[in-house]
Design an enzyme around this catalytic site. Structure first.
Site, PDB file in Angstrom:
ATOM      1  CG  ASP A  15      32.896  45.935  53.152  1.00 24.34           C
ATOM      2  OD1 ASP A  15      33.225  45.206  52.187  1.00 24.34           O
ATOM      3  OD2 ASP A  15      33.630  46.119  54.137  1.00 24.34           O
ATOM      4  CE1 TYR A  18      41.182  42.650  38.880  1.00 20.59           C
ATOM      5  CE2 TYR A  18      42.523  42.186  36.935  1.00 20.59           C
ATOM      6  CZ  TYR A  18      41.408  42.784  37.521  1.00 20.59           C
ATOM      7  OH  TYR A  18      40.527  43.484  36.739  1.00 20.59           O
TER       8      TYR A  18
END
Length: 235
Positions: free
Chosen positions: A57, A155
């Protein structure tokens, strides 16, 4: 670049999985980075060859540190893990959404890259590939190529930041022989966001471009931004 060892983050699906598949098919050892154990193991099994699941992660420093302990040697790092958000302009986006997206797309890249640098420095042909986006090109964003009018602001700005990091890392690591480049994969059929999910772009096509950068010869470029088809993308 024969028999290289690669790590692809976010490789249990989408473009990342196709990058891992192509590297494994070419005879390389590939660590399939995934936050989810079951999905990572399934992806590695489906990819075949010397594909190995690796729980990773990129937003969790402890997870990254544990992954480093499991990877003794590394030649190629593909920073593919990334998330998007809603189709919103900046004034309509929540600040927490920016933080969440930057945590993966920017800070996660820094955390992962820095953690694996000791292993990359021991490689004879070290390569770093950052999966960016053509929509993160400021040149294109101010021209007719992407008339999005500021949509997907969180984004797209995160990918612009990633592009800057690509340049900075390439300068900082040049004396170590580490080549660092960014890839604009094009719009692909993935679950990144609603626009991507509705597209007909083949993720494998984008993966081919990433693999070219991962396997660059020693006289290849560094600190550059390329489209999936090998053409240059303006910053």
């Amino acid at each position: 670049m024969d028999n290289s060892i690669a790590l692809v983050t976010g490789a249990n699906k989408g473009i990342g999985k196709e990058i891992a598949r192509r590297l494994a098919d070419a005879g390389h050892t590939v660590y399939v980075g995934s936050r989810d154990t079951v999905r990572g193991e399934r992806a590695a099994e489906e990819i075949g060859g010397d594909a190995r699941p690796l729980i990773l992660d990129v937003t969790d420093a402890a997870s990254v540190a544990e992954a480093v302990r499991q990877v003794a040697a590394l030649d190629i790092l593909v920073n593919n893990a990334g998330i998007s958000g809603e189709n919103r302009t900046p004034e309509r986006e929540d600040t927490d959404a920016f933080r969440r997206i930057y945590e993966t797309n920017v800070f996660g890249v820094v955390t992962t890259t820095n953690a694996f640098l000791p292993a990359l420095r021991r490689s004879e042909h070290p390569r770093i590939v950052n999966i960016s986006s053509g929509t993160g090109s400021l040149t294109w964003s101010t021209g007719p190529e992407f008339p999005h009018q500021g949509t997907y602001a969180a984004y797209r700005s995160s990918k612009a930041a990633l592009n800057a990091l690509t340049v900075f890392y390439s300068h900082a690591l040049a004396d170590d022989g580490i080549k660092v480049n960014a890839l604009a994969p094009g719009l692909r059929r993935t679950d990144l966001n609603a626009t991507a999910a509705a597209s007909d772009g083949d993720p494998a096509e984008a993966a081919a471009g990433a693999v070219r950068l991962a396997l660059l010869p020693d006289d290849g470029p560094s600190g550059e931004f390329f489209s999936w088809d090998g053409t240059s993308v303006p910053w």
